[in-house]
Design a protein around this motif. Structure first.
Motif, PDB file in Angstrom:
ATOM      1  N   ALA A 164       0.827  -1.206   0.000  1.00 11.06           N
ATOM      2  CA  ALA A 164       0.000   0.000   0.000  1.00 11.06           C
ATOM      3  C   ALA A 164       0.863   1.259   0.000  1.00 11.06           C
ATOM      4  CB  ALA A 164      -0.943   0.001   1.205  1.00 11.06           C
ATOM      5  N   LEU A 165       1.963   1.236   0.747  1.00 12.93           N
ATOM      6  CA  LEU A 165       2.865   2.390   0.774  1.00 12.93           C
ATOM      7  C   LEU A 165       3.446   2.659  -0.613  1.00 12.93           C
ATOM      8  CD1 LEU A 165       4.814   1.751   4.112  1.00 12.93           C
ATOM      9  CD2 LEU A 165       3.144   3.576   3.676  1.00 12.93           C
ATOM     10  N   LEU A 166       3.913   1.611  -1.278  1.00 14.03           N
ATOM     11  CA  LEU A 166       4.498   1.833  -2.600  1.00 14.03           C
ATOM     12  C   LEU A 166       3.426   2.180  -3.627  1.00 14.03           C
ATOM     13  CD1 LEU A 166       4.413  -0.584  -5.060  1.00 14.03           C
ATOM     14  CD2 LEU A 166       5.431  -1.883  -3.191  1.00 14.03           C
ATOM     15  N   ASP A 167       2.203   1.690  -3.423  1.00 18.75           N
ATOM     16  CA  ASP A 167       1.111   2.028  -4.345  1.00 18.75           C
ATOM     17  C   ASP A 167       0.743   3.503  -4.247  1.00 18.75           C
ATOM     18  OD1 ASP A 167       0.984  -0.563  -5.268  1.00 18.75           O
ATOM     19  OD2 ASP A 167      -0.681  -1.146  -3.963  1.00 18.75           O
ATOM     20  N   VAL A 168       0.640   3.996  -3.026  1.00 18.93           N
ATOM     21  CA  VAL A 168       0.314   5.417  -2.837  1.00 18.93           C
ATOM     22  C   VAL A 168       1.448   6.292  -3.372  1.00 18.93           C
ATOM     23  CG1 VAL A 168       0.002   7.202  -1.071  1.00 18.93           C
ATOM     24  CG2 VAL A 168      -1.315   5.090  -0.945  1.00 18.93           C
ATOM     25  N   TYR A 169       2.678   5.876  -3.120  1.00 17.96           N
ATOM     26  CA  TYR A 169       3.834   6.606  -3.663  1.00 17.96           C
ATOM     27  C   TYR A 169       3.787   6.633  -5.191  1.00 17.96           C
ATOM     28  CZ  TYR A 169       8.746   7.588  -4.778  1.00 17.96           C
ATOM     29  OH  TYR A 169       9.905   8.119  -5.287  1.00 17.96           O
ATOM     30  N   THR A 170       3.433   5.507  -5.796  1.00 21.14           N
ATOM     31  CA  THR A 170       3.350   5.427  -7.252  1.00 21.14           C
ATOM     32  C   THR A 170       2.255   6.346  -7.794  1.00 21.14           C
ATOM     33  OG1 THR A 170       4.164   3.140  -7.259  1.00 21.14           O
ATOM     34  CG2 THR A 170       2.947   3.880  -9.205  1.00 21.14           C
ATOM     35  N   ILE A 171       1.101   6.335  -7.157  1.00 22.78           N
ATOM     36  CA  ILE A 171       0.011   7.224  -7.594  1.00 22.78           C
ATOM     37  C   ILE A 171       0.455   8.675  -7.534  1.00 22.78           C
ATOM     38  CG2 ILE A 171      -2.314   8.056  -7.057  1.00 22.78           C
ATOM     39  CD1 ILE A 171      -2.937   5.205  -6.046  1.00 22.78           C
ATOM     40  N   LYS A 172       1.111   9.049  -6.454  1.00 18.65           N
ATOM     41  CA  LYS A 172       1.588  10.431  -6.308  1.00 18.65           C
ATOM     42  C   LYS A 172       2.577  10.790  -7.415  1.00 18.65           C
ATOM     43  CE  LYS A 172       2.622  14.383  -4.311  1.00 18.65           C
ATOM     44  NZ  LYS A 172       1.701  15.558  -4.326  1.00 18.65           N
ATOM     45  N   ARG A 173       3.500   9.896  -7.711  1.00 23.36           N
ATOM     46  CA  ARG A 173       4.494  10.160  -8.755  1.00 23.36           C
ATOM     47  C   ARG A 173       3.874  10.204 -10.141  1.00 23.36           C
ATOM     48  NH1 ARG A 173      10.457   7.824  -8.678  1.00 23.36           N
ATOM     49  NH2 ARG A 173      10.419   9.435 -10.269  1.00 23.36           N
ATOM     50  N   THR A 208      -3.657  -6.753  -1.229  1.00 24.07           N
ATOM     51  CA  THR A 208      -3.119  -5.473  -1.703  1.00 24.07           C
ATOM     52  C   THR A 208      -4.221  -4.426  -1.836  1.00 24.07           C
ATOM     53  OG1 THR A 208      -3.352  -6.102  -4.030  1.00 24.07           O
ATOM     54  CG2 THR A 208      -1.271  -6.633  -2.948  1.00 24.07           C
ATOM     55  N   VAL A 209      -5.375  -4.810  -2.368  1.00 24.43           N
ATOM     56  CA  VAL A 209      -6.458  -3.842  -2.534  1.00 24.43           C
ATOM     57  C   VAL A 209      -7.075  -3.465  -1.193  1.00 24.43           C
ATOM     58  CG1 VAL A 209      -7.006  -4.343  -4.932  1.00 24.43           C
ATOM     59  CG2 VAL A 209      -8.043  -5.731  -3.134  1.00 24.43           C
ATOM     60  N   ARG A 210      -7.077  -4.392  -0.256  1.00 21.12           N
ATOM     61  CA  ARG A 210      -7.585  -4.082   1.078  1.00 21.12           C
ATOM     62  C   ARG A 210      -6.711  -3.013   1.737  1.00 21.12           C
ATOM     63  NH1 ARG A 210     -10.978  -7.358   3.772  1.00 21.12           N
ATOM     64  NH2 ARG A 210      -9.814  -7.106   5.717  1.00 21.12           N
ATOM     65  N   SER A 211      -5.402  -3.214   1.695  1.00 22.74           N
ATOM     66  CA  SER A 211      -4.495  -2.243   2.320  1.00 22.74           C
ATOM     67  C   SER A 211      -4.525  -0.901   1.603  1.00 22.74           C
ATOM     68  CB  SER A 211      -3.063  -2.799   2.341  1.00 22.74           C
ATOM     69  OG  SER A 211      -2.938  -3.795   3.333  1.00 22.74           O
ATOM     70  N   LEU A 212      -4.611  -0.934   0.274  1.00 19.78           N
ATOM     71  CA  LEU A 212      -4.671   0.319  -0.465  1.00 19.78           C
ATOM     72  C   LEU A 212      -5.935   1.099  -0.131  1.00 19.78           C
ATOM     73  CD1 LEU A 212      -3.624   2.313  -2.534  1.00 19.78           C
ATOM     74  CD2 LEU A 212      -4.569   0.847  -4.348  1.00 19.78           C
ATOM     75  N   ALA A 213      -7.061   0.405   0.010  1.00 16.33           N
ATOM     76  CA  ALA A 213      -8.311   1.077   0.374  1.00 16.33           C
ATOM     77  C   ALA A 213      -8.185   1.761   1.730  1.00 16.33           C
ATOM     78  CB  ALA A 213      -9.458   0.075   0.380  1.00 16.33           C
ATOM     79  N   TYR A 214      -7.564   1.079   2.689  1.00 16.35           N
ATOM     80  CA  TYR A 214      -7.357   1.676   4.011  1.00 16.35           C
ATOM     81  C   TYR A 214      -6.497   2.936   3.922  1.00 16.35           C
ATOM     82  CZ  TYR A 214      -9.352  -1.784   7.243  1.00 16.35           C
ATOM     83  OH  TYR A 214     -10.212  -2.568   7.964  1.00 16.35           O
ATOM     84  N   LEU A 215      -5.394   2.843   3.194  1.00 14.53           N
ATOM     85  CA  LEU A 215      -4.444   3.954   3.171  1.00 14.53           C
ATOM     86  C   LEU A 215      -4.964   5.138   2.364  1.00 14.53           C
ATOM     87  CD1 LEU A 215      -1.758   5.024   4.098  1.00 14.53           C
ATOM     88  CD2 LEU A 215      -0.653   3.832   2.197  1.00 14.53           C
ATOM     89  N   ILE A 216      -5.559   4.892   1.209  1.00 13.98           N
ATOM     90  CA  ILE A 216      -6.036   5.989   0.367  1.00 13.98           C
ATOM     91  C   ILE A 216      -7.169   6.745   1.044  1.00 13.98           C
ATOM     92  CG2 ILE A 216      -7.824   4.844  -1.007  1.00 13.98           C
ATOM     93  CD1 ILE A 216      -5.005   7.011  -2.450  1.00 13.98           C
ATOM     94  N   ILE A 249     -11.895  11.256  -2.034  1.00 16.22           N
ATOM     95  CA  ILE A 249     -11.569  10.023  -2.741  1.00 16.22           C
ATOM     96  C   ILE A 249     -12.855   9.319  -3.178  1.00 16.22           C
ATOM     97  CG2 ILE A 249     -10.493   7.746  -2.545  1.00 16.22           C
ATOM     98  CD1 ILE A 249      -8.480  10.038  -2.519  1.00 16.22           C
ATOM     99  N   LYS A 250     -12.842   8.761  -4.377  1.00 10.90           N
ATOM    100  CA  LYS A 250     -13.940   7.923  -4.848  1.00 10.90           C
ATOM    101  C   LYS A 250     -13.349   6.591  -5.301  1.00 10.90           C
ATOM    102  CE  LYS A 250     -18.062   6.702  -6.555  1.00 10.90           C
ATOM    103  NZ  LYS A 250     -18.795   7.487  -7.558  1.00 10.90           N
ATOM    104  N   ILE A 251     -13.908   5.482  -4.789  1.00 12.95           N
ATOM    105  CA  ILE A 251     -13.422   4.151  -5.135  1.00 12.95           C
ATOM    106  C   ILE A 251     -14.523   3.363  -5.831  1.00 12.95           C
ATOM    107  CG2 ILE A 251     -12.506   1.971  -4.262  1.00 12.95           C
ATOM    108  CD1 ILE A 251     -11.248   3.458  -1.965  1.00 12.95           C
ATOM    109  N   SER A 257     -17.260   4.850   7.113  1.00 14.88           N
ATOM    110  CA  SER A 257     -16.998   5.534   8.388  1.00 14.88           C
ATOM    111  C   SER A 257     -16.018   6.693   8.231  1.00 14.88           C
ATOM    112  CB  SER A 257     -16.451   4.542   9.416  1.00 14.88           C
ATOM    113  OG  SER A 257     -15.111   4.171   9.128  1.00 14.88           O
ATOM    114  N   GLN A 258     -15.181   6.613   7.187  1.00 16.05           N
ATOM    115  CA  GLN A 258     -14.200   7.673   6.925  1.00 16.05           C
ATOM    116  C   GLN A 258     -14.704   8.705   5.924  1.00 16.05           C
ATOM    117  OE1 GLN A 258     -11.154   7.745   8.714  1.00 16.05           O
ATOM    118  NE2 GLN A 258     -12.373   6.205   9.786  1.00 16.05           N
TER     119      GLN A 258
END
Length: 236
Positions: A65-74, A95-103, A109-111, A131-132
């Protein structure tokens, strides 16, 4: 630096308290991948050195999730206001579970969840996003979702998670494929991501498109995990 790397097929009892206490005497950090959800959390409760969750079954994969968010930002240049399409095996894909939590920590945000019925995103993630204050929507139309998104995050259908339910696997496999048709509706600024490895859920003719970010995404994992190791070693 001493790092103990473990995969569950090497030492299935790795989360046994005695094993963890023994292993921490050999290393400065434990990097644990395990087939059971919550295994890394249990190991961390015992260990006196840092434990990195490198994937716990269908549970979480925080470093991805950390590298995914970094990639999206870049790739996109921002994280707030992202429209993200999560595609494929959403029930078993850590991977999608963790990305959903972090994003969800970012604004506006819209998922979109796009998956076969047998592998839909589980309710715990949907309830957390609600909830978020994160807007989410389930869809069966990949082309429609791709036309709206900044990021399409494709995942493979994980045969190993189905056990003896081979009929469910066959019903899910190949239903949603990122191909030239998807590229045709995807916005010019958008990117396609995948945690890898892939099977046939992204056709190889997509690879040459500049919006195909999955190999750059994989390379970013090297830098993110190097940074995480350094942070933990300095802090520890």
């Amino acid at each position: 630096m001493r790092v103990f790397l473990n995969r569950h097929y090497v030492k299935p009892c790795i989360t046994n308290a005695d094993t963890i206490r023994t292993v921490e005497g050999y290393s400065d950090i434990i990097v644990l991948r395990h087939f059971e959800s919550g295994a890394a959390r249990r190991a961390a409760a015992t260990a006196e050195i840092p434990v990195i969750n490198a994937g716990d079954g269908p549970g979480q994969h925080p470093t991805q999730a950390l590298l995914d968010v970094y990639t999206i930002k870049r790739e996109i240049g921002r994280l707030d206001g992202i429209k993200l399409g999560l595609v494929g095996d959403l029930a078993n894909g850590r991977t999608v579970r963790s990305l959903a939590y972090l994003i969800a920590k970012y604004q506006n945000i819209k998922i979109y969840f796009v998956s076969p019925d047998v592998v839909k995103m589980k309710d715990d993630i949907k309830e957390y996003l609600t909830s978020q204050g994160v807007e989410w929507e389930e869809s069966s139309d990949l082309l429609d979702v791709a036309s709206r998104c900044d990021v399409i995050y494709q995942t493979r259908i994980q045969k190993e998670r189905f056990g003896e339910r081979i009929d469910h696997y066959e019903a899910a496999r190949g239903k949603y494929i990122v191909d030239k048709k998807v590229l045709g509706v995807l916005p010019k600024h958008a990117v396609i991501m995948h945690p890898l490895p892939r099977l046939d859920e992204i056709t190889v003719d997509v690879d040459s498109d500049p919006r195909a970010a999955y190999f750059r995404q994989a390379k970013n994992g090297l830098y993110i995990r190097m940074a995480l190791l350094k942070l933990l070693l300095v802090g520890h």
